[in-house]
Design a protein around this motif. Sequence first.
Motif, PDB file in Angstrom:
ATOM      1  N   ARG A  56      42.055  15.431 -25.761  1.00  0.00           N
ATOM      2  CA  ARG A  56      42.182  15.581 -24.307  1.00  0.00           C
ATOM      3  C   ARG A  56      41.829  14.267 -23.599  1.00  0.00           C
ATOM      4  O   ARG A  56      42.520  13.849 -22.676  1.00  0.00           O
ATOM      5  N   ALA A  57      40.763  13.614 -24.034  1.00  0.00           N
ATOM      6  CA  ALA A  57      40.354  12.348 -23.433  1.00  0.00           C
ATOM      7  C   ALA A  57      41.438  11.299 -23.613  1.00  0.00           C
ATOM      8  O   ALA A  57      41.790  10.578 -22.669  1.00  0.00           O
ATOM      9  N   LYS A  58      42.002  11.209 -24.787  1.00  0.00           N
ATOM     10  CA  LYS A  58      43.050  10.235 -25.065  1.00  0.00           C
ATOM     11  C   LYS A  58      44.280  10.516 -24.205  1.00  0.00           C
ATOM     12  O   LYS A  58      44.877   9.604 -23.649  1.00  0.00           O
ATOM     13  N   TRP A  59      44.639  11.774 -24.080  1.00  0.00           N
ATOM     14  CA  TRP A  59      45.780  12.168 -23.268  1.00  0.00           C
ATOM     15  C   TRP A  59      45.535  11.830 -21.793  1.00  0.00           C
ATOM     16  O   TRP A  59      46.392  11.243 -21.136  1.00  0.00           O
ATOM     17  N   GLU A  60      44.353  12.185 -21.285  1.00  0.00           N
ATOM     18  CA  GLU A  60      44.041  11.921 -19.878  1.00  0.00           C
ATOM     19  C   GLU A  60      44.047  10.425 -19.581  1.00  0.00           C
ATOM     20  O   GLU A  60      44.604   9.993 -18.574  1.00  0.00           O
ATOM     21  N   LEU A  61      43.435   9.649 -20.443  1.00  0.00           N
ATOM     22  CA  LEU A  61      43.379   8.205 -20.216  1.00  0.00           C
ATOM     23  C   LEU A  61      44.767   7.581 -20.313  1.00  0.00           C
ATOM     24  O   LEU A  61      45.079   6.629 -19.597  1.00  0.00           O
ATOM     25  N   GLY A  62      45.593   8.111 -21.169  1.00  0.00           N
ATOM     26  CA  GLY A  62      46.952   7.599 -21.309  1.00  0.00           C
ATOM     27  C   GLY A  62      47.827   7.902 -20.104  1.00  0.00           C
ATOM     28  O   GLY A  62      48.808   7.210 -19.854  1.00  0.00           O
TER      29      GLY A  62
END
Length: 68
Positions: A56-62
């Motif tokens: 989720r963090a990777k998706w949000e930051l992307g």
Amino acid sequence: MAKKPSSEASERPADTGLRGETPGHDLNDDQIRERAYLIWVDEGRPSGRELDHWLRAKWELGREPKQE
């Protein structure tokens, strides 16, 4: 009769947005780790959800616009 997909669409894999590999974004593990930690805290510090929080963090930051 089924519609034939365009050649352009069949040449590229579908972007699910889960990888967080948005063009122009240079994410590093520290950024992802920090965001995943904040998600974990916001969710009440549950155990066993490390991978969910990381993805989720990777998706949000992307998805965030690139800051220069």
